[in-house]
Design a protein around this motif. Structure first.
Motif, PDB file in Angstrom:
ATOM      1  N   SER A  90       0.907  -1.291   0.307  1.00 18.08           N
ATOM      2  CA  SER A  90       0.009   0.080  -0.131  1.00 18.08           C
ATOM      3  C   SER A  90       0.880   1.342   0.224  1.00 18.08           C
ATOM      4  CB  SER A  90      -1.070   0.454   1.429  1.00 18.08           C
ATOM      5  OG  SER A  90      -0.098   0.499   2.152  1.00 18.08           O
ATOM      6  N   GLU A  91       0.187   2.353  -0.648  1.00 12.34           N
ATOM      7  CA  GLU A  91       0.874   3.638  -0.181  1.00 12.34           C
ATOM      8  C   GLU A  91       1.157   4.233   0.259  1.00 12.34           C
ATOM      9  OE1 GLU A  91      -1.091   6.354  -3.507  1.00 12.34           O
ATOM     10  OE2 GLU A  91       0.022   5.576  -4.761  1.00 12.34           O
ATOM     11  N   GLN A  92       0.457   4.065   1.949  1.00 12.97           N
ATOM     12  CA  GLN A  92       0.941   4.133   3.183  1.00 12.97           C
ATOM     13  C   GLN A  92       2.011   3.407   3.563  1.00 12.97           C
ATOM     14  OE1 GLN A  92      -2.397   3.293   2.071  1.00 12.97           O
ATOM     15  NE2 GLN A  92      -3.607   4.305   2.884  1.00 12.97           N
ATOM     16  N   GLU A  93       2.108   2.130   2.982  1.00 13.98           N
ATOM     17  CA  GLU A  93       3.704   1.515   3.464  1.00 13.98           C
ATOM     18  C   GLU A  93       4.869   1.716   2.834  1.00 13.98           C
ATOM     19  OE1 GLU A  93       3.358  -2.676   5.063  1.00 13.98           O
ATOM     20  OE2 GLU A  93       1.015  -2.271   3.734  1.00 13.98           O
ATOM     21  N   VAL A  94       4.968   1.919   1.740  1.00 13.67           N
ATOM     22  CA  VAL A  94       5.943   1.529   0.106  1.00 13.67           C
ATOM     23  C   VAL A  94       5.785   3.018  -0.172  1.00 13.67           C
ATOM     24  CG1 VAL A  94       6.472  -0.676   0.666  1.00 13.67           C
ATOM     25  CG2 VAL A  94       4.997   0.709  -0.964  1.00 13.67           C
ATOM     26  N   GLU A 102      10.366   6.980 -10.407  1.00 14.42           N
ATOM     27  CA  GLU A 102       8.757   7.071 -10.458  1.00 14.42           C
ATOM     28  C   GLU A 102       8.604   6.098  -8.616  1.00 14.42           C
ATOM     29  OE1 GLU A 102       6.932   6.636 -14.914  1.00 14.42           O
ATOM     30  OE2 GLU A 102       6.909   5.230 -13.265  1.00 14.42           O
ATOM     31  N   HIS A 103       9.550   4.960  -8.457  1.00 12.12           N
ATOM     32  CA  HIS A 103       8.636   5.065  -6.998  1.00 12.12           C
ATOM     33  C   HIS A 103      10.080   6.062  -6.176  1.00 12.12           C
ATOM     34  CE1 HIS A 103       9.035   1.439  -9.368  1.00 12.12           C
ATOM     35  NE2 HIS A 103       8.309   0.353  -8.749  1.00 12.12           N
ATOM     36  N   PHE A 104       9.481   6.033  -4.943  1.00 13.46           N
ATOM     37  CA  PHE A 104       9.421   7.197  -3.886  1.00 13.46           C
ATOM     38  C   PHE A 104      10.560   6.386  -3.114  1.00 13.46           C
ATOM     39  CE2 PHE A 104       8.798   8.752  -0.002  1.00 13.46           C
ATOM     40  CZ  PHE A 104       9.096  10.307  -0.016  1.00 13.46           C
ATOM     41  N   LEU A 105      10.542   5.474  -2.804  1.00 12.45           N
ATOM     42  CA  LEU A 105      11.472   4.933  -1.798  1.00 12.45           C
ATOM     43  C   LEU A 105      13.367   4.651  -2.183  1.00 12.45           C
ATOM     44  CD1 LEU A 105      10.255   1.661  -0.673  1.00 12.45           C
ATOM     45  CD2 LEU A 105      10.091   3.715   0.910  1.00 12.45           C
ATOM     46  N   ASP A 106      14.385   4.928  -2.112  1.00 10.02           N
ATOM     47  CA  ASP A 106      15.155   4.620  -2.733  1.00 10.02           C
ATOM     48  C   ASP A 106      16.040   3.607  -3.354  1.00 10.02           C
ATOM     49  OD1 ASP A 106      15.438   7.247  -1.896  1.00 10.02           O
ATOM     50  OD2 ASP A 106      17.484   6.745  -0.022  1.00 10.02           O
ATOM     51  N   ARG A 107      15.241   2.656  -2.286  1.00  9.63           N
ATOM     52  CA  ARG A 107      15.939   1.286  -2.915  1.00  9.63           C
ATOM     53  C   ARG A 107      15.517   0.666  -4.588  1.00  9.63           C
ATOM     54  NH1 ARG A 107      12.681  -2.982  -0.390  1.00  9.63           N
ATOM     55  NH2 ARG A 107      11.240  -2.238   1.172  1.00  9.63           N
ATOM     56  N   TRP A 108      14.266   1.246  -4.730  1.00  9.55           N
ATOM     57  CA  TRP A 108      13.460   0.915  -5.919  1.00  9.55           C
ATOM     58  C   TRP A 108      13.489   1.280  -6.999  1.00  9.55           C
ATOM     59  CZ3 TRP A 108       8.045  -0.039  -3.932  1.00  9.55           C
ATOM     60  CH2 TRP A 108       8.231  -1.327  -2.413  1.00  9.55           C
ATOM     61  N   GLN A 109      14.711   2.646  -7.063  1.00 10.82           N
ATOM     62  CA  GLN A 109      14.818   3.429  -7.352  1.00 10.82           C
ATOM     63  C   GLN A 109      16.265   2.576  -8.911  1.00 10.82           C
ATOM     64  OE1 GLN A 109      14.796   7.145  -8.238  1.00 10.82           O
ATOM     65  NE2 GLN A 109      13.356   5.565  -6.392  1.00 10.82           N
ATOM     66  N   ASP A 110      16.385   1.297  -9.261  1.00  8.67           N
ATOM     67  CA  ASP A 110      16.702   1.158 -10.395  1.00  8.67           C
ATOM     68  C   ASP A 110      15.595  -0.616 -10.930  1.00  8.67           C
ATOM     69  OD1 ASP A 110      18.618   1.774 -10.933  1.00  8.67           O
ATOM     70  OD2 ASP A 110      19.889   1.371  -9.010  1.00  8.67           O
ATOM     71  N   VAL A 111      14.449  -0.417 -10.487  1.00  6.47           N
ATOM     72  CA  VAL A 111      13.420  -1.659 -10.618  1.00  6.47           C
ATOM     73  C   VAL A 111      12.025  -0.396 -11.487  1.00  6.47           C
ATOM     74  CG1 VAL A 111      11.319  -2.912  -9.334  1.00  6.47           C
ATOM     75  CG2 VAL A 111      14.067  -2.857  -8.714  1.00  6.47           C
ATOM     76  N   SER A 112      12.149  -2.044 -12.511  1.00  2.00           N
ATOM     77  CA  SER A 112      10.306  -1.602 -13.430  1.00  2.00           C
ATOM     78  C   SER A 112       9.793  -2.765 -12.714  1.00  2.00           C
ATOM     79  CB  SER A 112      10.745  -1.936 -14.514  1.00  2.00           C
ATOM     80  OG  SER A 112      11.779  -0.487 -14.870  1.00  2.00           O
ATOM     81  N   ALA A 113       8.980  -2.467 -12.213  1.00  5.62           N
ATOM     82  CA  ALA A 113       7.204  -3.291 -12.748  1.00  5.62           C
ATOM     83  C   ALA A 113       5.989  -3.096 -12.755  1.00  5.62           C
ATOM     84  CB  ALA A 113       7.003  -2.969 -10.259  1.00  5.62           C
ATOM     85  N   VAL A 114       5.414  -4.142 -13.186  1.00  7.24           N
ATOM     86  CA  VAL A 114       3.496  -3.833 -13.981  1.00  7.24           C
ATOM     87  C   VAL A 114       3.063  -5.270 -12.865  1.00  7.24           C
ATOM     88  CG1 VAL A 114       5.141  -6.047 -14.831  1.00  7.24           C
ATOM     89  CG2 VAL A 114       3.018  -5.022 -16.271  1.00  7.24           C
ATOM     90  N   SER A 115       1.797  -4.625 -12.978  1.00  4.59           N
ATOM     91  CA  SER A 115       0.938  -5.130 -12.027  1.00  4.59           C
ATOM     92  C   SER A 115      -0.152  -5.146 -12.895  1.00  4.59           C
ATOM     93  CB  SER A 115       0.300  -3.984 -10.420  1.00  4.59           C
ATOM     94  OG  SER A 115       1.534  -4.289  -9.562  1.00  4.59           O
TER      95      SER A 115
END
Length: 572
Positions: A117-121, A142-155
């Motif tokens: 959820s956006e409230q968590e991550v 586009e992610h807010f978290l530092d550790r996801w800056q080199d991640v692409s995700a599709v949902s």
């Protein structure tokens, strides 16, 4: 940008987004060209207090127990895992609250989370897919978290077979896609969700048959008062119908929902003055509880009680989505902070707002007539109740005036209604972000069709003296429950009023008397997974465009003749 469509500027936008994110985190103004939906997502994360440097969990969190979604998805996911490769992708299944149910694979920087959820991550593709009910992608910065800056995700959202509710999401995450959207594994995610939804449809049919068999067995005998419920379906004998009150039915619905997680065998505690007792027997399928059968017995000498007045149309309905939304709104209304009611047109936002305010005088501001709020706010007095309707129509001066009022009078008893549709401008979006923590979304009528039979008598005009009240054949009721109602309760009220005022025949309303669109009904033949997906996309587009087929055809990129043909094919 956060999208599923390839953009010519995608490869050049990402480096600038990294710079923009750094400026945002340091409190500096954003540069030009940052997509508003991305900036709004970052602002929401900051509002929720999500730390951008949130670290990865060292230990794996406990996953929720077995659920209907996980039970149907597990055999499909087990077949998909080998396609992920080694160390390059992560597959995540969540429930409708974005709690992680199942994971497989591995990806550096994207360890196991308890929830998405956006409230968590903060901003992520699962939260976006849940909100939009469609495939969504989020890439790198586009992610807010530092550790996801080199991640692409599709949902991709997983939709329930009976009512189209979002049951959860499936996410495929990988290293940052160099070529931008679409995500290279988007097709894998969509195919997996299609297979899960097919499995859910298959299991739903078996569950309904098991509930029906249990009901038939329990109802054998003269005048037995029996009800069978599973949270979606409800079977009630005539004798039970005479004993059930809305309060008793609410207790049994909650018992049926809780039966999946705990043993509920035996007597159920009913409200005072119920006039009956209830004993519950769980209904099981494949070793798990799917519903309950309740045997009702009238009390020997029930205390006489005055008949309760029928609830206002605003509050009519005993379905779980509706009762949850109304209960949540009433709970939030107890404090003196602003409340935001969102939902499609015709779901009853303004009517519920007036019901929540009670008998006290209310100053009504309608942005559809006064976009700048000049007249309404000049007449408002501090301490008074304020209802703002059609917030989506607010002009920038009106948004500024409202923000100024909230800054000067933070304890204002304000209730805002908002109908999503056209993209909100930056000023309005900031206001919506401010109110998002105290918002309630009213479910559309197609997601609470079991309430239609309760709404019909409440919506029917009082008959003239000497005329019988309006009644309905079972075939007509089924047609009403199968229609998607793009105009929601307002559209249903227009249909009922027109029939009550203009029909020239007597007896119950027959299916043939209903409007063409309502009368035709859903598809009678089984549809393939591809046809189910196409039909769902067409119905969603019709809902977005208020049932206008011409605008729907343009939005889908097909001709009107093709749209009409497909609708006919799915109905017959």
């Amino acid at each position: 940008m956060t999208t599923t469509d390839a953009s010519p500027a995608a490869t050049t936008a990402r480096p600038s987004l990294r710079v923009a994110r750094e400026r945002f985190l340091s409190g500096r103004p954003l540069p030009q060209g940052v997509p508003e939906e991305v900036a709004a997502a970052w602002r929401r994360a900051r509002f929720f207090g999500v730390p951008h440097d949130l670290e990865e969990s060292v230990t794996s969190p406990p996953l929720p127990g077995e659920s209907t979604l996980l039970g149907a998805a597990r055999p499909v996911l087990d077949r998909i895992v080998p396609a992920l490769g080694v160390g390059g992708s992560l597959l995540v299944l969540t429930d409708e609250r974005l709690r992680v149910l199942w994971t497989a694979g591995s990806l550096r920087g994207l360890g196991v989370c308890t929830g998405l959820s956006e409230q968590e991550v903060g901003h992520n593709s699962a939260a976006l897919a849940l909100r939009t009910r469609s495939r969504a992608e989020v890439h790198g910065p586009e992610h807010f978290l530092d550790r996801w800056q080199d991640v692409s995700a599709v949902s991709v959202p997983v939709l329930g077979p009976e009512n189209g509710h979002v049951l959860g999401t499936l996410t495929v995450a990988s290293r940052l896609c160099a070529d931008g959207p679409p995500h290279p594994q988007a097709a894998l995610a969509e195919a997996t969700v299609a297979a899960i939804e097919t499995e859910l449809r298959s299991r739903a049919g078996r569950g309904e048959r098991a509930l029906l068999d249990a009901y038939v067995r329990a109802a054998r005998g003269p005048d037995r008062a029996v009800a069978a419920l599973d949270g979606r379906n409800r079977l009630v004998s005539d004798a039970a119908q005479r004993l059930l009150t809305p309060e008793v039915l609410g207790v049994l619905e909650r018992t049926a929902a809780g039966a999946r997680h705990r043993d509920v065998t035996g007597a159920v505690r009913l409200p005072a003055g119920a006039g009956c007792t209830a004993r519950v027997t769980p209904v099981r399928l494949d070793g798990r509880t799917i519903g309950i059968v309740t045997a009702l017995e009238p009390l020997a000498d029930p205390a006489p009680a005055a008949p309760a007045p029928p609830p206002p149309v605003t509050l009519t309905g005993s379905s779980l989505p509706w009762r949850h939304a109304v209960g949540r709104a009433a709970e939030l209304m107890r404090s003196r902070e602003p409340l935001l009611l969102t939902g499609e047109r015709g779901t009853g936002k303004s009517a519920l707002a007036r019901e929540l305010f009670g008998p006290d005088p209310v100053q009504v501001a309608d942005a559809a007539r006064d976009a700048g709020l000049d007249q309404a706010l000049s007449a408002w007095r501090p301490g008074g109740l304020l209802l703002l309707r059609h917030a989506e129509r607010l002009a920038q001066p009106g948004v500024a005036a409202l923000n100024s009022l909230l800054d000067q009078h933070p304890d204002t008893r304000l209730l805002v209604t908002y109908t999503p549709g056209a993209p909100a401008g930056p000023c309005l979006q900031r206001l919506l972000d401010k109110l998002s923590a105290r918002s309630v979304t009213l479910p559309p009528l197609r997601e609470r069709t079991e309430d239609i039979r309760e709404l019909l008598p409440a919506l029917t005009p009082r008959p003239a003296p000497g005329h019988p009240p309006l009644t309905w054949t079972l075939d007509a009721l089924r047609a009403l429950e199968a229609y998607p109602w793009p105009g929601n309760v307002t559209e249903l009220a227009h249909v009922v009023r027109a029939l009550a005022e203009h029909r020239r025949v007597t007896g119950p309303v027959r299916r043939a008397e209903l409007p063409d669109a309502v009368r035709e009904g859903p598809a009678a033949r089984p549809l393939s997974p591809m046809e189910h997906a196409e039909r769902a996309a067409i119905l969603e587009a019709l809902r977005r465009h208020g049932g206008n087929k011409a605008r729907t055809a343009v939005a889908l990129g097909i001709g009107r003749a093709t749209l009409y043909r497909k609708l006919r094919e799915y109905r017959h």
